[in-house]
Design an enzyme around this catalytic site. Structure first.
Site, mmCIF file in Angstrom:
data_model
loop_
_atom_site.group_PDB
_atom_site.id
_atom_site.type_symbol
_atom_site.label_atom_id
_atom_site.label_comp_id
_atom_site.label_asym_id
_atom_site.label_seq_id
_atom_site.Cartn_x
_atom_site.Cartn_y
_atom_site.Cartn_z
ATOM 1 C CD1 TRP A 331 -2.943 1.533 0.901
ATOM 2 C CD2 TRP A 331 -1.332 2.397 2.176
ATOM 3 N NE1 TRP A 331 -3.346 2.784 1.297
ATOM 4 C CE2 TRP A 331 -2.375 3.337 2.086
ATOM 5 C CE3 TRP A 331 -0.203 2.722 2.927
ATOM 6 C CZ2 TRP A 331 -2.318 4.566 2.722
ATOM 7 C CZ3 TRP A 331 -0.142 3.957 3.563
ATOM 8 C CH2 TRP A 331 -1.197 4.866 3.456
ATOM 9 C CG HIS A 332 3.525 2.010 3.168
ATOM 10 N ND1 HIS A 332 3.065 0.844 3.734
ATOM 11 C CD2 HIS A 332 3.405 2.964 4.121
ATOM 12 C CE1 HIS A 332 2.702 1.082 4.989
ATOM 13 N NE2 HIS A 332 2.880 2.360 5.242
ATOM 14 N N GLY A 333 3.561 1.920 -1.573
ATOM 15 C CA GLY A 333 4.106 2.373 -2.841
ATOM 16 C C GLY A 333 4.627 1.256 -3.712
ATOM 17 C CG PHE A 488 3.389 6.343 1.609
ATOM 18 C CD1 PHE A 488 4.327 5.928 0.686
ATOM 19 C CD2 PHE A 488 3.774 6.528 2.922
ATOM 20 C CE1 PHE A 488 5.635 5.671 1.085
ATOM 21 C CE2 PHE A 488 5.069 6.263 3.330
ATOM 22 C CZ PHE A 488 6.005 5.849 2.404
#
Length: 488
Positions: A331-333, A488
């Site tokens: 999810w962060h990247g 993000f």
């Protein structure tokens, strides 16, 4: 425009004055329309090119919610399920396109080149919208909650759009759920002095942790990462231990400011952190860290997977937890480091699950005399060290850099230069004070809720403390750093 800037202060003063205008009768429609307008202005200042995306997805999901509800009222169960599935795929597709398509193209090209198939694909010129991970999750959860019959669809587009674009939280969360937030938009908000005062205190604490701790610790950790090949192991170890505190002070600082602004406007925004460095194992850590994201993934990913894998017992829970943590990481990247970061944390869940302690969540006792402090302190320290190792992977630009940093931290020896001057020692002192206050205020939502201290029942002493913190901010504010979670 960031929440700890003078421009935001001026912006918010205007928002506040109009929001609480005394000259005519206020209505939810007026306040929601004003919130919607200023939220789009705020978002447009961050990246005006993405306003059509935010507006378009908001309208589409609002219409889908009405459509879904109508199908459910008419008992068209299969149609309702297909609509919900389509909505989730659409929301995930938006994230995949904007956050991960370039990454997939690059990775595929590298893979083909590695096996001897020469390709020269160029990545697409895709702009990553700020806050897309946050508002997309709001949109998805809205549809799922309607399908689960936890909420009724919002029939007022202005109300729904203001919820999705709510300016304190759109850039970096917290991720508010529709069942908690939308009902607050149906009422007229009058100024609640006690709630607004608590919001101001929470903003002040958030500014201190961001500007005095996070921004100054960034100077030390950035130096360590820029020179890890020649710095002594002790400096790299200190930097590795400081980075989780820097990240927490930065992100919790933003969350406190966002929640505080919400309180001034009469809204209770979802809590995002619950003193994570007091966690005694990794499961407890994730129940305390980035709670709005962890709770979202748990409710909509982990629980369905856990049900699907229930026939294989604890190993089913292991599989669900691994998928859960890997998704949280990604999810962060778009970087393999985030996937490995999630996998690392997922693997640390396995001993807890197999030992049967995964679901236990014993609260720390308020009275330290009743607490086996030394025993719990050891668990907290061990958990913190595991978190610090994971954050090396999180901080690195790629897997090779993470491994090189860890190797240097082990093999560089004790001789060499220092990245900590007298000011650096002071900033580390601030970080240690933060951890001490976290312990003292472990029953409170934020550090400046002073009910615990009879000493601060005196208004004079309370305001003296606030003034002291303001002086610290003015004196020791570090070089301004962008909020880490903006990316993000």
């Amino acid at each position: 425009m960031v929440v700890n800037s003078y421009s935001f202060l001026l912006f918010f003063v205007v928002v506040f004055i109009v929001y609480y205008l005394p000259f005519f009768k206020k209505t939810p429609m007026f306040q929601n329309t004003w919130l919607l307008l200023v939220s789009y202005v705020f978002y447009g200042m961050a990246d005006w090119r993405m306003i059509p995306l935010l507006l378009g997805t908001t309208i589409v999901f609002w219409l889908i919610g009405l459509w879904l509800h109508r199908q459910m009222e008419e008992r068209h169960t299969k149609a309702a399920s297909r609509i919900t599935t389509f909505s989730v795929v659409l929301g995930v597709g938006i994230l995949l396109y904007f956050k991960y398509l370039n990454f997939f193209v690059e990775s595929l090209a590298e893979l083909l080149n590695a096996i001897g198939l020469q390709v020269s694909w160029s990545t697409l010129n895709i702009i990553l919208p700020i806050g897309v991970s946050f508002f997309t999750f709001k949109l998805i959860s809205y549809i799922i909650e309607i399908h689960r019959e936890h909420i009724q669809p919002c029939r007022d587009l202005t109300e729904f759009a203001a919820y999705i674009a709510f300016f304190p939280t759109i850039l970096s969360g917290p991720i508010d759920r529709p069942d908690k937030f939308l009902p607050q938009m149906k009422q007229v908000h009058t100024l609640d002095y006690s709630l607004a005062a608590d919001g101001c205190r929470q903003i002040l604490w958030g500014m201190f942790t961001k500007m005095c701790i996070a921004d100054n610790l960034a100077i030390i950790t950035n130096q360590a990462w820029n020179g890890y090949d020649h710095l002594p192991s002790t400096m790299l170890l200190i930097a590795a231990l400081l980075y989780p505190i820097q990240l927490y002070a930065d992100f919790d600082g933003y969350s406190n400011m966002a929640i505080g602004v919400g309180k001034i406007l009469g809204y209770r925004v979802n809590r995002n952190f619950n003193h994570p460095f007091l966690a005694r194992n990794m499961a407890e850590y994730w129940r305390r860290w980035h709670m709005s994201l962890t709770g979202w993934i748990t409710d909509y990913v982990f629980m369905p997977l856990n049900i699907a894998f229930r026939n294989i017992g604890n190993w089913g829970i292991v599989m669900a937890a691994l998928i859960n943590l890997i998704l949280i990481g990604l999810w962060h990247g778009a970087n393999w480091t985030y996937g490995v970061f999630g996998l690392y944390h997922g693997l640390l869940f396995i001993p807890l699950i197999l030992s049967g302690s995964f679901g236990k969540n014993k609260k720390l006792k308020a009275n330290s005399h009743d607490l086996p402090f030394l025993k719990d302190f050891g668990k907290m320290l061990g958990t913190f060290c595991l978190v610090a190792v994971g954050h090396i992977i999180f901080r690195a630009g790629n897997i090779a850099e993470a491994m090189a940093f860890i190797q240097a931290m082990i093999t560089n020896g004790l001789e060499g230069g220092s990245i900590i001057d007298s000011y650096g020692k002071l900033y580390i002192g601030f970080a240690l004070i933060l951890l001490m206050i976290e312990w003292i205020q472990r029953k409170e939502e934020h550090a400046l809720q002073l009910q615990t201290f009879k000493l601060f029942h005196s208004r004079v002493l309370r305001y003296a403390l606030y003034l002291f913190i303001i002086l610290l901010i003015l004196t020791f504010t570090g070089k301004s750093q962008a909020f880490i979670y903006f990316q993000f």
